[in-house]
Design a protein around this motif. Structure first.
Motif, PDB file in Angstrom:
ATOM      1  N   GLY A 160      -1.364 162.175  -1.773  1.00 35.48           N
ATOM      2  CA  GLY A 160      -1.639 160.757  -1.919  1.00 35.48           C
ATOM      3  C   GLY A 160      -2.594 160.549  -3.082  1.00 35.48           C
ATOM      4  N   SER A 161      -2.724 159.343  -3.529  1.00 30.90           N
ATOM      5  CA  SER A 161      -3.687 159.058  -4.578  1.00 30.90           C
ATOM      6  C   SER A 161      -4.241 157.658  -4.372  1.00 30.90           C
ATOM      7  CB  SER A 161      -3.043 159.167  -5.954  1.00 30.90           C
ATOM      8  OG  SER A 161      -2.192 158.061  -6.188  1.00 30.90           O
ATOM      9  N   ASP A 162      -5.403 157.420  -4.952  1.00 28.55           N
ATOM     10  CA  ASP A 162      -5.988 156.083  -4.869  1.00 28.55           C
ATOM     11  C   ASP A 162      -5.077 155.069  -5.546  1.00 28.55           C
ATOM     12  OD1 ASP A 162      -8.171 157.050  -3.482  1.00 28.55           O
ATOM     13  OD2 ASP A 162      -9.421 157.255  -5.268  1.00 28.55           O
ATOM     14  N   ALA A 163      -4.506 155.444  -6.699  1.00 33.67           N
ATOM     15  CA  ALA A 163      -3.611 154.522  -7.411  1.00 33.67           C
ATOM     16  C   ALA A 163      -2.408 154.166  -6.546  1.00 33.67           C
ATOM     17  CB  ALA A 163      -3.164 155.130  -8.729  1.00 33.67           C
ATOM     18  N   GLN A 164      -1.839 155.145  -5.874  1.00 34.45           N
ATOM     19  CA  GLN A 164      -0.686 154.890  -5.012  1.00 34.45           C
ATOM     20  C   GLN A 164      -1.056 153.942  -3.874  1.00 34.45           C
ATOM     21  OE1 GLN A 164       1.174 158.440  -3.593  1.00 34.45           O
ATOM     22  NE2 GLN A 164       2.686 157.363  -2.377  1.00 34.45           N
ATOM     23  N   VAL A 184      -2.737 141.393  -3.853  1.00 32.37           N
ATOM     24  CA  VAL A 184      -2.519 140.629  -5.071  1.00 32.37           C
ATOM     25  C   VAL A 184      -1.693 141.499  -6.019  1.00 32.37           C
ATOM     26  CG1 VAL A 184      -4.638 139.277  -4.826  1.00 32.37           C
ATOM     27  CG2 VAL A 184      -4.677 141.406  -6.146  1.00 32.37           C
ATOM     28  N   PRO A 185      -1.104 140.905  -7.057  1.00 34.24           N
ATOM     29  CA  PRO A 185      -0.335 141.727  -8.005  1.00 34.24           C
ATOM     30  C   PRO A 185      -1.202 142.830  -8.645  1.00 34.24           C
ATOM     31  CG  PRO A 185       0.111 139.403  -8.361  1.00 34.24           C
ATOM     32  CD  PRO A 185      -1.034 139.488  -7.380  1.00 34.24           C
ATOM     33  N   VAL A 186      -0.540 143.931  -8.988  1.00 39.09           N
ATOM     34  CA  VAL A 186      -1.207 145.056  -9.625  1.00 39.09           C
ATOM     35  C   VAL A 186      -0.520 145.333 -10.962  1.00 39.09           C
ATOM     36  CG1 VAL A 186      -1.783 147.521  -9.454  1.00 39.09           C
ATOM     37  CG2 VAL A 186      -1.794 146.081  -7.400  1.00 39.09           C
ATOM     38  N   LEU A 187      -1.324 145.428 -12.013  1.00 40.09           N
ATOM     39  CA  LEU A 187      -0.836 145.833 -13.320  1.00 40.09           C
ATOM     40  C   LEU A 187      -1.245 147.283 -13.505  1.00 40.09           C
ATOM     41  CD1 LEU A 187       0.342 145.347 -16.160  1.00 40.09           C
ATOM     42  CD2 LEU A 187      -1.924 144.476 -16.837  1.00 40.09           C
ATOM     43  N   ALA A 188      -0.256 148.183 -13.593  1.00 42.44           N
ATOM     44  CA  ALA A 188      -0.512 149.606 -13.778  1.00 42.44           C
ATOM     45  C   ALA A 188      -0.171 149.996 -15.204  1.00 42.44           C
ATOM     46  CB  ALA A 188       0.318 150.414 -12.786  1.00 42.44           C
ATOM     47  N   ASN A 237     -10.581 155.509   2.155  1.00 42.19           N
ATOM     48  CA  ASN A 237      -9.567 154.659   1.541  1.00 42.19           C
ATOM     49  C   ASN A 237     -10.224 153.686   0.555  1.00 42.19           C
ATOM     50  OD1 ASN A 237      -7.386 153.063   0.886  1.00 42.19           O
ATOM     51  ND2 ASN A 237      -6.861 152.543   2.984  1.00 42.19           N
ATOM     52  N   VAL A 238     -10.001 153.923  -0.730  1.00 44.05           N
ATOM     53  CA  VAL A 238     -10.580 153.064  -1.762  1.00 44.05           C
ATOM     54  C   VAL A 238     -10.038 151.640  -1.670  1.00 44.05           C
ATOM     55  CG1 VAL A 238      -8.894 153.553  -3.579  1.00 44.05           C
ATOM     56  CG2 VAL A 238     -11.249 153.014  -4.189  1.00 44.05           C
ATOM     57  N   MET A 239      -8.904 151.467  -1.031  1.00 38.80           N
ATOM     58  CA  MET A 239      -8.305 150.135  -0.904  1.00 38.80           C
ATOM     59  C   MET A 239      -9.219 149.187  -0.144  1.00 38.80           C
ATOM     60  SD  MET A 239      -5.729 148.622  -2.117  1.00 38.80           S
ATOM     61  CE  MET A 239      -6.140 146.895  -2.106  1.00 38.80           C
ATOM     62  N   ILE A 292      -5.174 143.012  -9.994  1.00 42.88           N
ATOM     63  CA  ILE A 292      -5.867 144.304 -10.084  1.00 42.88           C
ATOM     64  C   ILE A 292      -5.209 145.072 -11.218  1.00 42.88           C
ATOM     65  CG2 ILE A 292      -6.332 146.515  -8.941  1.00 42.88           C
ATOM     66  CD1 ILE A 292      -6.181 145.006  -6.244  1.00 42.88           C
ATOM     67  N   VAL A 293      -6.015 145.672 -12.087  1.00 46.41           N
ATOM     68  CA  VAL A 293      -5.496 146.497 -13.178  1.00 46.41           C
ATOM     69  C   VAL A 293      -5.987 147.923 -12.969  1.00 46.41           C
ATOM     70  CG1 VAL A 293      -5.362 146.846 -15.673  1.00 46.41           C
ATOM     71  CG2 VAL A 293      -5.582 144.527 -14.754  1.00 46.41           C
ATOM     72  N   ILE A 294      -5.050 148.883 -12.984  1.00 48.35           N
ATOM     73  CA  ILE A 294      -5.397 150.294 -12.816  1.00 48.35           C
ATOM     74  C   ILE A 294      -4.682 151.124 -13.870  1.00 48.35           C
ATOM     75  CG2 ILE A 294      -5.886 150.155 -10.341  1.00 48.35           C
ATOM     76  CD1 ILE A 294      -3.072 151.354  -9.844  1.00 48.35           C
ATOM     77  N   GLY A 295      -5.226 152.284 -14.153  1.00 51.09           N
ATOM     78  CA  GLY A 295      -4.585 153.240 -15.047  1.00 51.09           C
ATOM     79  C   GLY A 295      -3.890 154.309 -14.229  1.00 51.09           C
ATOM     80  N   LEU A 296      -2.759 154.772 -14.737  1.00 54.27           N
ATOM     81  CA  LEU A 296      -2.002 155.821 -14.054  1.00 54.27           C
ATOM     82  C   LEU A 296      -1.944 157.073 -14.915  1.00 54.27           C
ATOM     83  CD1 LEU A 296       1.118 153.880 -12.720  1.00 54.27           C
ATOM     84  CD2 LEU A 296      -0.974 154.458 -11.489  1.00 54.27           C
TER      85      LEU A 296
END
Length: 131
Positions: A110-114, A122-126, A77-79, A94-98
């Protein structure tokens, strides 16, 4: 404050890097570029080497943002890696690309982004890469 940017060398990772650096520059934050490999993997094309990591830091610096690359290994689990970094850095975002996924892919895999979107404290900007 700090912003965590999930980065892999893909268009999605580049979109996350650009958005995270822009957000940090706007608000005077520093960034931690998270390039986490799976523990036990012998080869991982998503990992950046030292010169590539230095280039990422230089890109942030050119925008007036202090940055460092974190290469902490993660298990299933990358989380766990993101949770530890949020706690140790006091990150506010946290900022991630989708990437685009089919409805079946979303339902079955499942995915790491999910995991990050659902479990982050904390808030996530995707963001998505430009088409």
């Amino acid at each position: 404050m700090t912003i965590l940017i999930g980065y892999v060398p893909t268009p999605e990772g580049e979109a996350a890097l650009e958005a995270g650096i822009a957000e940090a520059a706007t608000h005077g934050d520093d960034v931690v570029i998270v390039n986490s490999g799976r523990r036990g993997a012998t080869v991982d094309a998503d990992l950046v080497d030292e010169p590539a990591g230095a280039e990422l830091v230089a890109r942030a610096s050119a925008a007036g943002v202090d940055a460092r690359v974190d290469r902490s290994l993660h298990g299933a689990n990358v989380m766990d890696t993101f949770d530890a970094l949020v706690e140790s850095t006091g990150a506010r975002l946290i900022v991630i690309g989708l990437r685009r996924r089919s409805p079946v892919g979303k339902a079955l895999l499942g995915s790491d982004a999910q995991r990050i979107l659902l479990d982050a404290t904390v808030p996530v900007l995707a963001v998505k890469p430009a088409a």
